[in-house]
Write a protein that holds these residues in place. Sequence first.
Motif: not given
Lengths: 112, 114
Positions: B36, B38, B41-44, B46, B89
């Motif tokens: 992932y 990221q 402040g944002k979403r992970p 894919l 990640f």
Amino acid sequence: AAGVIQSPRHLIKEKRETATLKCYPIPRHDTVYWYQQGPGQDPQFLISFYEKMQSDKGSIPDRFSAQQFSDYHSELNMSSLELGDSALYFCASSLVGWDEQFFGPGTRLTVL
Amino acid sequence: GENVEQHPSTLSVQEGDSAVIKCTYSDSASNYFPWYKQELGKRPQLIIDIRSNVGEKKDQRIAVTLNKTAKHFSLHITETQPEDSAVYFCAATLLSGGYNKLIFGAGTRLAVHP
């Protein structure tokens, strides 16, 4: 395409208050996951639901509870909030048989 | 339970160079390994994933390799660009009905300098 929806996007609470976070999965997705991400940390798995039943449990404090409703949306209820609960809370959804988890935009919880 | 270790924690490269991030996992039963990206402040999001029955997967400038014997997988980004700067990640899970919780590595902060 529809994505995972989380509300609210931002929430400010005082210590010892309660908070409810909501998650609306992608339509037809039957599995919901909740993750907590502290500042500078990786997301930590809290709890998951499959077909409205709790399927797995991670490092979720006893002060927290969650459920998945008949329309597949999920709510994370947090009581007796502590300063350390300040974090980004992500909900993710997936479809059983498919591997990808789609993350929502997150709810930023600040406990003062 | 599963434990994922990720290295390095920070990585700084010049634009156009390659970047490699490495992860090891502990549970030999894990069979799905997503990566992932990221932004702050944002979403992970894919970017690529690999299943245990595949040794390598490539998508344009991004590739992932998996060594099941060593329980090791790596992300390779070639021709890096400033917009690749983010936290990356790795994660591991055992795909099993509704029990696919992701166990994440600690993350790698990648900085690509123009």
